[in-house]
Motif scaffolding. Structure first.
Motif, short mmCIF file in Angstrom:
data_model
loop_
_atom_site.label_atom_id
_atom_site.label_comp_id
_atom_site.label_asym_id
_atom_site.label_seq_id
_atom_site.Cartn_x
_atom_site.Cartn_y
_atom_site.Cartn_z
N PHE A 1 0.84 -1.19 0.00
CA PHE A 1 0.00 0.00 0.00
C PHE A 1 0.88 1.24 0.00
N SER A 2 0.41 2.28 -0.67
CA SER A 2 1.14 3.55 -0.66
C SER A 2 1.15 4.17 0.72
N ASN A 3 0.02 4.03 1.43
CA ASN A 3 -0.11 4.55 2.79
C ASN A 3 -0.85 3.55 3.65
N VAL A 4 -0.34 3.35 4.85
CA VAL A 4 -1.01 2.53 5.85
C VAL A 4 -1.16 3.41 7.08
N TYR A 5 -2.41 3.75 7.41
CA TYR A 5 -2.70 4.52 8.62
C TYR A 5 -3.07 3.52 9.70
N PHE A 6 -2.25 3.46 10.72
CA PHE A 6 -2.35 2.42 11.74
C PHE A 6 -2.70 3.06 13.09
N ILE A 7 -3.88 2.76 13.60
CA ILE A 7 -4.31 3.28 14.90
C ILE A 7 -4.12 2.18 15.94
N PRO A 8 -3.21 2.35 16.90
CA PRO A 8 -3.12 1.36 17.98
C PRO A 8 -4.43 1.36 18.78
N GLY A 9 -4.96 0.17 19.03
CA GLY A 9 -6.21 0.04 19.79
C GLY A 9 -5.95 -0.21 21.27
N ASN A 10 -7.01 -0.42 22.01
CA ASN A 10 -6.85 -0.61 23.45
C ASN A 10 -6.02 -1.85 23.79
N HIS A 11 -6.03 -2.89 22.97
CA HIS A 11 -5.19 -4.06 23.23
C HIS A 11 -3.72 -3.79 22.89
N ASP A 12 -3.47 -2.75 22.10
CA ASP A 12 -2.10 -2.39 21.73
C ASP A 12 -1.46 -1.43 22.72
N LEU A 13 -2.27 -0.76 23.50
CA LEU A 13 -1.77 0.22 24.47
C LEU A 13 -1.42 -0.47 25.78
N TYR A 14 -0.24 -0.13 26.32
CA TYR A 14 0.17 -0.72 27.59
C TYR A 14 -0.71 -0.22 28.73
N TYR A 15 -1.00 1.08 28.70
CA TYR A 15 -1.87 1.68 29.72
C TYR A 15 -3.24 1.91 29.11
N ARG A 16 -4.26 1.73 29.89
CA ARG A 16 -5.63 1.92 29.40
C ARG A 16 -5.99 3.39 29.20
N ASP A 17 -5.32 4.27 29.92
CA ASP A 17 -5.74 5.66 29.93
C ASP A 17 -4.74 6.64 29.31
N LYS A 18 -3.75 6.11 28.57
CA LYS A 18 -2.83 6.99 27.85
C LYS A 18 -2.20 6.21 26.70
N ARG A 19 -1.66 6.95 25.73
CA ARG A 19 -1.16 6.32 24.50
C ARG A 19 0.35 6.34 24.37
N ASP A 20 1.08 6.65 25.42
CA ASP A 20 2.53 6.84 25.25
C ASP A 20 3.33 5.56 25.09
N VAL A 21 2.80 4.40 25.47
CA VAL A 21 3.49 3.12 25.29
C VAL A 21 2.53 2.18 24.58
N HIS A 22 2.94 1.70 23.39
CA HIS A 22 2.10 0.76 22.64
C HIS A 22 2.95 -0.30 21.97
N SER A 23 2.29 -1.33 21.47
CA SER A 23 2.98 -2.53 21.00
C SER A 23 3.46 -2.48 19.55
N VAL A 24 3.35 -1.35 18.89
CA VAL A 24 3.81 -1.28 17.50
C VAL A 24 4.83 -0.17 17.26
N GLU A 25 5.40 0.33 18.30
CA GLU A 25 6.44 1.37 18.16
C GLU A 25 7.56 0.90 17.24
N TRP A 26 7.89 -0.37 17.30
CA TRP A 26 8.97 -0.94 16.49
C TRP A 26 8.69 -0.82 14.99
N ALA A 27 7.46 -0.52 14.58
CA ALA A 27 7.13 -0.45 13.15
C ALA A 27 7.39 0.91 12.54
N ARG A 28 7.93 1.84 13.30
CA ARG A 28 8.17 3.20 12.78
C ARG A 28 9.16 3.20 11.60
N HIS A 29 9.95 2.17 11.47
CA HIS A 29 10.92 2.11 10.37
C HIS A 29 10.26 1.82 9.03
#
Length: 158
Positions: free
Chosen positions: A80-108
């Motif tokens: 795909f030319s563009n993939v817009y990826f929204i981390p969901g609640n299962h991807d977030l380490y904390y339920r009430d903030k978005r600063d740590v999630h399970s796909v940070e490694w995909a930034r490359h």
């Protein structure tokens, strides 16, 4: 009016790692990604939107599951030319903030845009998983939100 894309494939809730990191489940997830990509290409989709819950377990990711996950995201990136990826609640380490999630490694991955904050291009807004009072920010960013504020409560019988 801005068109962020001509045609998009949209999916959600793949849950890599479900069923105790079952190899069969992870294989099914990867096969679905490949199938959905093929169908999207047949339909002329150049953009992909993933709406959350790529992984199943917010606290940890099994290494084998991580490898399946990486292969799947690399596949989306390549197709795909563009993939817009929204981390969901299962991807977030904390339920009430978005600063740590399970796909940070995909930034490359050059075609993958991880939506961890509000993304706005022209009159299009892609919102992240909402925490605290994010809905107020979303209302301010969208025309419909402003209209909804003006009509708030009018549908309630008095």
């Amino acid at each position: 009016m801005t068109n962020l894309f001509k045609k998009a494939a949209v999916f959600t809730d793949i849950h890599f790692g479900l069923k105790s990191n079952s190899t069969l489940h992870n294989e099914d997830c990867l096969a679905f990604i490949k199938w959905a990509t093929q169908k999207a290409q047949e339909e002329g989709c150049e953009t992909c939107l993933f709406l959350g819950d790529w992984h199943n377990n917010r606290a940890s990711i099994n290494i084998v599951t991580l490898n399946y996950s990486l292969r799947a995201l690399e596949h989306l990136n390549a197709n795909f030319s563009n993939v817009y990826f929204i981390p969901g609640n299962h991807d977030l380490y904390y339920r009430d903030k978005r600063d740590v999630h399970s796909v940070e490694w995909a930034r490359h991955l050059s075609n993958v845009e991880i939506i961890n904050d509000f993304y706005k291009e022209g009159d299009v807004v892609i919102a992240p998983w909402l925490v605290h009072e994010d809905y107020k920010k979303l209302q301010k960013m969208t025309k419909n939100g402003q209209k909804n504020d003006q009509n708030k409560g009018k549908h309630i019988a008095k």
